[in-house]
Design an enzyme around this catalytic site. Structure first.
Site, PDB file in Angstrom:
ATOM      1  N   ASN A   8       0.868  -1.178   0.000  1.00 29.39           N
ATOM      2  CA  ASN A   8       0.000   0.000   0.000  1.00 29.39           C
ATOM      3  C   ASN A   8       0.904   1.227   0.000  1.00 29.39           C
ATOM      4  O   ASN A   8       1.500   1.553   1.020  1.00 29.39           O
ATOM      5  CB  ASN A   8      -0.890  -0.038   1.258  1.00 29.39           C
ATOM      6  N   LYS A  10       0.147   4.263  -0.256  1.00 32.66           N
ATOM      7  CA  LYS A  10      -0.504   5.451   0.321  1.00 32.66           C
ATOM      8  C   LYS A  10      -0.298   6.659  -0.611  1.00 32.66           C
ATOM      9  O   LYS A  10      -0.342   6.499  -1.815  1.00 32.66           O
ATOM     10  CB  LYS A  10       0.034   5.708   1.732  1.00 32.66           C
ATOM     11  N   HIS A  95      -9.488   0.586   4.786  1.00 28.69           N
ATOM     12  CA  HIS A  95      -8.191   0.752   5.453  1.00 28.69           C
ATOM     13  C   HIS A  95      -8.390   1.630   6.691  1.00 28.69           C
ATOM     14  O   HIS A  95      -9.247   2.515   6.699  1.00 28.69           O
ATOM     15  CB  HIS A  95      -7.197   1.400   4.491  1.00 28.69           C
ATOM     16  N   GLU A  97      -6.882   4.090   7.811  1.00 32.25           N
ATOM     17  CA  GLU A  97      -6.816   5.539   7.571  1.00 32.25           C
ATOM     18  C   GLU A  97      -8.123   6.033   6.951  1.00 32.25           C
ATOM     19  O   GLU A  97      -8.562   7.157   7.211  1.00 32.25           O
ATOM     20  CB  GLU A  97      -5.584   5.869   6.705  1.00 32.25           C
ATOM     21  N   GLU A 167      -5.358  -5.500  10.463  1.00 28.13           N
ATOM     22  CA  GLU A 167      -4.388  -4.425  10.643  1.00 28.13           C
ATOM     23  C   GLU A 167      -4.681  -3.712  11.959  1.00 28.13           C
ATOM     24  O   GLU A 167      -5.493  -2.776  11.992  1.00 28.13           O
ATOM     25  CB  GLU A 167      -4.478  -3.431   9.483  1.00 28.13           C
ATOM     26  N   GLY A 173       2.209   2.087  10.720  1.00 23.81           N
ATOM     27  CA  GLY A 173       3.071   3.255  10.590  1.00 23.81           C
ATOM     28  C   GLY A 173       3.752   3.651  11.889  1.00 23.81           C
ATOM     29  O   GLY A 173       4.322   4.739  11.991  1.00 23.81           O
ATOM     30  N   SER A 212       3.416  -2.316  10.244  1.00 25.55           N
ATOM     31  CA  SER A 212       4.874  -2.261  10.410  1.00 25.55           C
ATOM     32  C   SER A 212       5.573  -3.561  10.021  1.00 25.55           C
ATOM     33  O   SER A 212       6.522  -3.995  10.679  1.00 25.55           O
ATOM     34  CB  SER A 212       5.233  -1.852  11.849  1.00 25.55           C
ATOM     35  N   GLY A 234       4.723   1.404   4.662  1.00 24.76           N
ATOM     36  CA  GLY A 234       6.032   2.064   4.523  1.00 24.76           C
ATOM     37  C   GLY A 234       7.094   1.222   3.830  1.00 24.76           C
ATOM     38  O   GLY A 234       7.791   1.711   2.924  1.00 24.76           O
TER      39      GLY A 234
HETATM   40  C1  PEP Z   1      -0.774  -0.095   5.824  1.00 28.33           C
HETATM   41  O1  PEP Z   1      -0.806   1.008   5.357  1.00 28.33           O
HETATM   42  O2  PEP Z   1      -1.677  -0.904   5.515  1.00 28.33           O
HETATM   43  C2  PEP Z   1       0.287  -0.460   6.746  1.00 28.33           C
HETATM   44  C3  PEP Z   1       0.224  -1.637   7.324  1.00 28.33           C
HETATM   45  O3  PEP Z   1       1.295   0.462   6.951  1.00 28.33           O
HETATM   46  P1  PEP Z   1       2.752   0.191   7.610  1.00 28.33           P
HETATM   47  O4  PEP Z   1       3.286  -1.076   7.009  1.00 28.33           O
HETATM   48  O5  PEP Z   1       3.561   1.393   7.241  1.00 28.33           O
HETATM   49  O6  PEP Z   1       2.536   0.047   9.083  1.00 28.33           O
END
Ligand code: PEP
Length: 250
Positions: A8, A10, A95, A97, A167, A173, A212, A234
């Site tokens: 992803n 973003k 998601h 966010e 998640e 993040g 993460s 990320g």
């Molecule tokens: C995500 O955006 O779905 C995510 C898991 O982000 P990160 O890996 O940066 O924690």
């Protein structure tokens, strides 16, 4: 069941950066064909460049969101039909966010899921608890509610075709990954909900872990019995690092 390793991106990587990324990621992962499924989800403006750059490769392209209506007076929104037109095959829905920054509800996620299926888009539906919900011991209640209200209402035939992503919001993040045991516990719970809803057909539904994920923790997460891949934010921005995660999933 093969793992799905999904990135992803973003609001990162501009259209002009996509070809360079693809030129590094596709060759790095070419030898994994048939052993793991790979997906990248760029921002809307970068989708045409990604579809072009990954055409004919083993890497699928998805969007990060879509509107539930096919067209209409919805300024600033993007229709799933337009995504299909572009050659996009997947979409991430709900998601954290979208849920927590943009206020998307379970009912909205469900409406988007139904539309995505109608259009032939493969959907990844995200669920996960906030830190305060975990601290209050509400993780299972939150997952049960999100599962039944953003997926369950779609009916067994559609749920069977959906990919689930666990998640935990506190892990996204933040650099604070769920331990493999914590992830497995939540995935086992979600697997139980799938079994109850779908019976034997639930075995074909993948549950991804997200939060993460990095090259150095991906293998132990995907070694868990009910973790069927990862959704990576990320760490998917670096093609070599994301390729290492893909290898961990192969
Ligand atoms: C995500 O955006 O779905 C995510 C898991 O982000 P990160 O890996 O940066 O924690």
């Amino acid at each position: 069941m093969k793992n799905l390793v999904a990135g992803n991106w973003k609001m990162h990587l501009s259209p002009r950066e996509v070809a360079g990324y693809a030129g590094r990621f596709a060759p790095e992962t070419a030898n994994l064909v048939g052993t793991v499924d790979l997906l990248v989800c760029p921002s809307f403006p970068a989708l045409p460049a990604a579809v072009a750059a990954f055409r004919g490769t083993h890497v699928a392209v998805g969007a990060q969101n879509m509107h539930q209506e096919l067209s209409g007076a919805y300024t600033g929104e993007v229709s799933g039909a337009a995504l299909v037109d572009l050659g996009v095959g997947w979409v991430i829905l709900g998601h954290s966010e979208r849920r927590h920054v943009f206020g998307e509800t379970d009912a909205l996620v469900l409406a988007k899921l139904k539309r995505a299926h109608e259009l032939g888009l493969k959907a990844i539906v995200c669920v996960g608890e906030l830190l305060e919900e975990r601290d209050r011991g509400e993780t299972e209640a939150v997952l049960r509610r999100q599962f039944s209200e953003s997926l369950g209402g779609a009916g067994p035939a559609l749920v069977t075709k959906t990919t689930l992503a666990y998640e935990p919001v506190w892990a996204i993040g933040t650099g604070r990954t769920a331990t493999p045991e914590t992830a497995q516990e939540a995935h086992r719970f979600l697997r139980g909900l799938l079994e109850k809803a779908l019976g034997a057909a639930s075995e074909g539904v993948r549950i991804l872990y997200g939060g993460s994920v990095k090259p150095d923790n991906a293998a132990e997460l995907m070694a868990q019995a009910d973790v069927n891949g990862v959704l990576v934010g990320g760490a998917s921005l670096d093609p070599e690092g994301f390729a290492a995660i893909a290898r961990a999933g192969a």
